[in-house]
Design an enzyme around this catalytic site. Structure first.
Site, PDB file in Angstrom:
ATOM      1  N   HIS E  22       0.834  -1.205   0.000  1.00 41.81           N
ATOM      2  CA  HIS E  22       0.000   0.000   0.000  1.00 41.81           C
ATOM      3  C   HIS E  22       0.870   1.257   0.000  1.00 41.81           C
ATOM      4  O   HIS E  22       0.593   2.217  -0.717  1.00 41.81           O
ATOM      5  CB  HIS E  22      -0.881   0.047   1.262  1.00 41.81           C
ATOM      6  CG  HIS E  22      -1.909  -1.031   1.347  1.00 41.81           C
ATOM      7  ND1 HIS E  22      -2.049  -1.840   2.454  1.00 41.81           N
ATOM      8  CD2 HIS E  22      -2.851  -1.451   0.467  1.00 41.81           C
ATOM      9  CE1 HIS E  22      -3.038  -2.693   2.257  1.00 41.81           C
ATOM     10  NE2 HIS E  22      -3.536  -2.490   1.062  1.00 41.81           N
ATOM     11  N   SER E 133      -3.013  -7.872   3.219  1.00 43.32           N
ATOM     12  CA  SER E 133      -3.288  -7.674   4.648  1.00 43.32           C
ATOM     13  C   SER E 133      -3.684  -8.993   5.309  1.00 43.32           C
ATOM     14  O   SER E 133      -3.291  -9.281   6.435  1.00 43.32           O
ATOM     15  CB  SER E 133      -4.398  -6.630   4.828  1.00 43.32           C
ATOM     16  OG  SER E 133      -3.972  -5.389   4.329  1.00 43.32           O
TER      17      SER E 133
END
Lengths: 165, 165, 165, 165, 165, 165
Positions: E22, E133
């Site tokens: 990210h 994640s």
């Protein structure tokens, strides 16, 4: 105690030319199986850029002194070559950017032709995920940097051959 | 002459329950490697349908008397389990209908965690391509025929367990 | 009581040569629709291995006596052929190893060209999933066994044609 | 207040010929970046249908009077062209029917060659999802309607060129 | 000379927690657009592992002092948030192992809801391809090494939170 | 002259709620087959948003007066329902953004369970490619415009139901 039977695998391909991804896969395979035969397809229909001898020699240079990796030229059906080597394991590289469909189709077809023979797929390390022989020839044509893509001697051979065309 | 070092592979999974596809992959792996450890994940977060002992026992029954297949329950990181078994080979089944993305992601992550450890992907035979544990539970719930999907004793256990719910 | 209008479907392709997968799809289609026109593309740009007459005849032999399957050679846009046959249904085979992207693109394009015409995708049975015309020609070239891939007479024609080249 | 540095993007391709999908992507890119260079690849190896001048002119006609879109012919590596334009952004169209694998491979390779340069993928609007230059040539060959696929003048040029062959 | 209008992009996500992938995408976006709003979805239905404040703070720490990256919590439709920020550009990360289908569907839906708003897809650098994640939480649960996956302070927060459960 | 046997197809699904994509597929199916049974799965395990009666009624409203479309609630195996209706054709919608793998797996499994039963895949028109029931509920939750996604009465029912939660 070990199973008395050697595990022999073959890794067929065109290797036109061998990239660092191919070499990485061969290295991994050599730690997994007792013997690995790299089978360079003569492959006349695709009209390879390098001759079969050149393609074989590029891989041999990378595995000089590695006793359980052998490189040979082959012709015909992969399953016939496997039987000839007493191998029941076909290795194929698989990348995030592979042609899965074709790989799967070949694996199933080979298993249908010889039910004793199975295909295992091995991924190259992350650094080599994006490398293909086609890409390398495109980059070489326009003078791009080949350092992290192919062994140095392959890069030199590519440039030399391109300059003659 | 053989390489003196045994080739040990681990095959981790939830196996909830083991299908004929899983059993086919274990059989193939057992011909490729000297020893295969089937590692049944305790996997408490997924709340499996069968207990870990049941899941382990289903596979053990299928490989009774096969000396190079061992079945164990494991916990924790796959790479830690592999090191504990002196194994550097993780086996994963791959089907035309697999979740490639997740498989690739796991294979890369495991390789990052332990660079000596590599994943090989093995396809089940064509007859078992379409089988998944999820599908089997759906079919069992509605009384469909499980014969060509799981070993007979797994089918019976599924029906018995469903009738109690 | 039946809808009075016949459901006519067309199945366009190159069929170079027809495989057991193609024949399986035609059989399925013939149970689903009142009439099925198999449309063999003349397809001069791809320079097929077999002539259009040979390709047509391979399919005709497989469906001799089946009254609702007709085989024809066609040229031009698939949607124009469909309209000529009063058909609004295009059949395409779809395999685990198909080129989905191209199939989707064609289906959308045909629907744009004629909004009344829709494409349905039919899967061959599991045994024929892995078969493609390209694969068959490769296997035939190297003397592999064609028995479970094409009708016997197609196998013979392939071998005969290859021996003349 | 604005960042003082202009954001310049390049959009390389063969554009043989430019479709409404290409033009839609260029329009979107022109709203996102300060300047967009459309880079028409000379691309002699693929033997394009239209000459490089024709391919350039089709795009220029569509963006006459749009000051932040420039169209040029380029040769060589995309990353070299980008540097020459002081651009660090490569635009690629992405469609439901794209060749992702190749696109990803190119994006990674370009990033490896020049770590400052990144690729962004832009989707055309839904109406143009299904359009490819290959499809357009097929439809034109058989006299299909090109109205919703290419600008009118491209359609006319296609028909004119095909009639001469 | 520059276009007088600032190019503002938004990057919506759950970021539970932000990974190095990210952060890499935000860095790239910040070189491409004048302003980047990272929009942390409140996302109550997914019951995130970290609170919205924690998730926001992890990203803020990584971009302290970077003037054209702003991090905010948002709620509701992405297109409404974009309009509120006068942005017509939605950024989404795309990985070799992404869920393309869902990404495409969202991009098309957002474009339908607001035709002025387009989605651009940016790939993280090769080193971050394999990170998600979900994977990070799995690795953290079993005590795996998080060093090359998340910023150090995120790793510490993960371990701390897991030890309390 | 027509084949004397009616072609009956079933279209099973959860339809929670029916979208314009579902309705478009039913319309297409109704032109292809003599009778179409839309089979709304009771599906207790997924805990649908709408009750089975609501889901059935949404589709019935759309096909009032269309004599060859019938809507029913079903339970159990899809192949058992098909046999009960004397149908050997299962319809499934397929979108550029579908879960192919699961669809294929189900189609193969159903064919294994009943070899006479085949699945056909139908694409919705381009305008409905991007629509899924999941997406619609997300958009409705945040007050987005549902006009081009679901029939008006479905949109109203969604908003009414959400306001009560």
């Amino acid at each position: 105690m070990k199973d008395s039977k050697s595990k022999i695998a073959i890794y067929p391909g065109t290797f036109d030319p061998a990239t660092l991804a191919h070499i990485d896969i061969i290295k991994k395979a050599a730690t997994m199986f007792d013997e690995v035969y790299v089978a360079v397809a003569r492959n006349t229909s695709k009209s390879p850029f390098f001759t079969e001898k050149e393609r074989l020699s590029f891989i041999e240079q990378a595995f000089e002194g590695v006793s359980n990796v052998k490189v040979e030229i082959f012709d015909g059906l992969v399953v016939d070559y496997a039987k000839q080597k007493s191998s029941s394991i076909i290795i194929r590289g698989i990348r995030a950017v592979s042609d899965f469909d074709y790989e799967f189709q070949m694996a199933i077809a080979n298993h249908k032709l010889e039910s004793e023979i199975n295909t295992v797929f091995i991924m190259p390390s992350e650094d080599y995920f994006y490398i293909s022989s086609r890409l390398i020839k495109e980059i070489a044509t326009f003078g791009g940097d080949l350092k992290s893509l192919v062994p140095e001697y392959v890069g030199e051979a590519l440039i030399k051959k391109l300059s003659k065309k």
